[in-house]
Design a protein around this motif. Structure first.
Motif, PDB file in Angstrom:
ATOM      1  N   LYS A  58       1.391 -10.945  -5.969  1.00 44.74           N
ATOM      2  CA  LYS A  58       2.097  -9.907  -6.730  1.00 44.74           C
ATOM      3  C   LYS A  58       1.785  -8.542  -6.122  1.00 44.74           C
ATOM      4  N   CYS A  59       0.543  -8.325  -5.737  1.00 49.25           N
ATOM      5  CA  CYS A  59       0.156  -7.067  -5.103  1.00 49.25           C
ATOM      6  C   CYS A  59       0.901  -6.862  -3.782  1.00 49.25           C
ATOM      7  N   VAL A  60       0.997  -7.905  -2.988  1.00 51.11           N
ATOM      8  CA  VAL A  60       1.714  -7.788  -1.723  1.00 51.11           C
ATOM      9  C   VAL A  60       3.172  -7.416  -1.982  1.00 51.11           C
ATOM     10  N   LYS A  61       3.781  -8.043  -2.954  1.00 56.05           N
ATOM     11  CA  LYS A  61       5.178  -7.726  -3.287  1.00 56.05           C
ATOM     12  C   LYS A  61       5.335  -6.246  -3.642  1.00 56.05           C
ATOM     13  N   VAL A  62       4.458  -5.742  -4.491  1.00 55.78           N
ATOM     14  CA  VAL A  62       4.518  -4.341  -4.907  1.00 55.78           C
ATOM     15  C   VAL A  62       4.248  -3.419  -3.719  1.00 55.78           C
ATOM     16  N   LEU A  63       3.288  -3.765  -2.887  1.00 61.93           N
ATOM     17  CA  LEU A  63       2.978  -2.942  -1.711  1.00 61.93           C
ATOM     18  C   LEU A  63       4.144  -2.925  -0.724  1.00 61.93           C
ATOM     19  N   GLU A  64       4.821  -4.045  -0.585  1.00 68.12           N
ATOM     20  CA  GLU A  64       6.007  -4.075   0.284  1.00 68.12           C
ATOM     21  C   GLU A  64       7.054  -3.082  -0.217  1.00 68.12           C
ATOM     22  N   GLU A  65       7.242  -3.014  -1.524  1.00 70.42           N
ATOM     23  CA  GLU A  65       8.182  -2.055  -2.099  1.00 70.42           C
ATOM     24  C   GLU A  65       7.714  -0.623  -1.845  1.00 70.42           C
ATOM     25  N   LEU A  66       6.417  -0.387  -1.958  1.00 72.09           N
ATOM     26  CA  LEU A  66       5.865   0.956  -1.770  1.00 72.09           C
ATOM     27  C   LEU A  66       5.958   1.438  -0.328  1.00 72.09           C
ATOM     28  N   LYS A  67       6.091   0.518   0.625  1.00 71.82           N
ATOM     29  CA  LYS A  67       6.185   0.919   2.028  1.00 71.82           C
ATOM     30  C   LYS A  67       7.428   1.771   2.286  1.00 71.82           C
ATOM     31  N   GLU A  68       8.425   1.677   1.426  1.00 75.26           N
ATOM     32  CA  GLU A  68       9.609   2.533   1.590  1.00 75.26           C
ATOM     33  C   GLU A  68       9.235   3.995   1.380  1.00 75.26           C
ATOM     34  N   ALA A  69       8.431   4.275   0.369  1.00 74.04           N
ATOM     35  CA  ALA A  69       8.009   5.647   0.073  1.00 74.04           C
ATOM     36  C   ALA A  69       6.784   6.063   0.889  1.00 74.04           C
TER      37      ALA A  69
END
Length: 162
Positions: A58-69
């Protein structure tokens, strides 16, 4: 250790995650995202995950999303054994394989599953980070409990998130 793509000297900018495989029904991904944003704002750039089902992925998924910002952040997949994916099925396996392929760094500790490879993975997380984000619900056994105790002994900062 079979593979370690993690560059040296990043420990003071590295946060590791640890947590339970089963998430509570009120688990809030948006709140987790906000917690990671706070950690990034503190100067952390590398995030290590043991790639277990549940909180780790779940953390990896959220971090992948955060890589955009935050395109400068990096995700390290700390894989206890080369055949870890054999324990996953269906969509979980597909997501695991995708995350491993997309990780910025891959660290593979053992060729095959051994009785202590998961503990070695947890040790690696602590030894290569200064901050631990823990999803811990109070269970006094298991990998998360072990990792938190190891982090305390190593004087790592722990953020308990739940």
């Amino acid at each position: 250790m079979i593979l370690n793509e993690l560059p040296p000297c990043l420990q003071n900018k590295t946060c590791a995650v640890t947590g339970h495989r089963r998430l509570r029904s009120d688990f809030d991904e948006q709140a987790l995202k906000k917690e990671f944003e706070k950690i990034i704002e503190r100067g952390y750039e590398v995030f290590l995950s043991g790639m277990a089902l549940g909180f780790d992925m779940k953390c990896v998924k959220v971090l992948e999303e955060l890589k955009e910002a935050y395109p400068f952040i990096k995700i390290g997949a700390v894989i206890p054994c080369k055949d870890q994916g054999e324990f996953y099925k269906g969509e979980a396996l597909e997501e695991y394989e995708r995350m491993i392929a997309d990780a910025d760094y891959r660290i593979i500790l053992e060729e095959e599953y051994t009785k202590d490879c998961m503990l070695r993975r947890n040790d690696f997380l602590i030894e290569n980070s200064t901050l631990i984000l823990a999803y811990y619900l109070g269970t006094k056994r298991g990998g998360t409990y072990y990792t938190i105790n190891h982090a305390k002994k190593a004087n790592r900062e722990i953020i308990y998130w739940n």
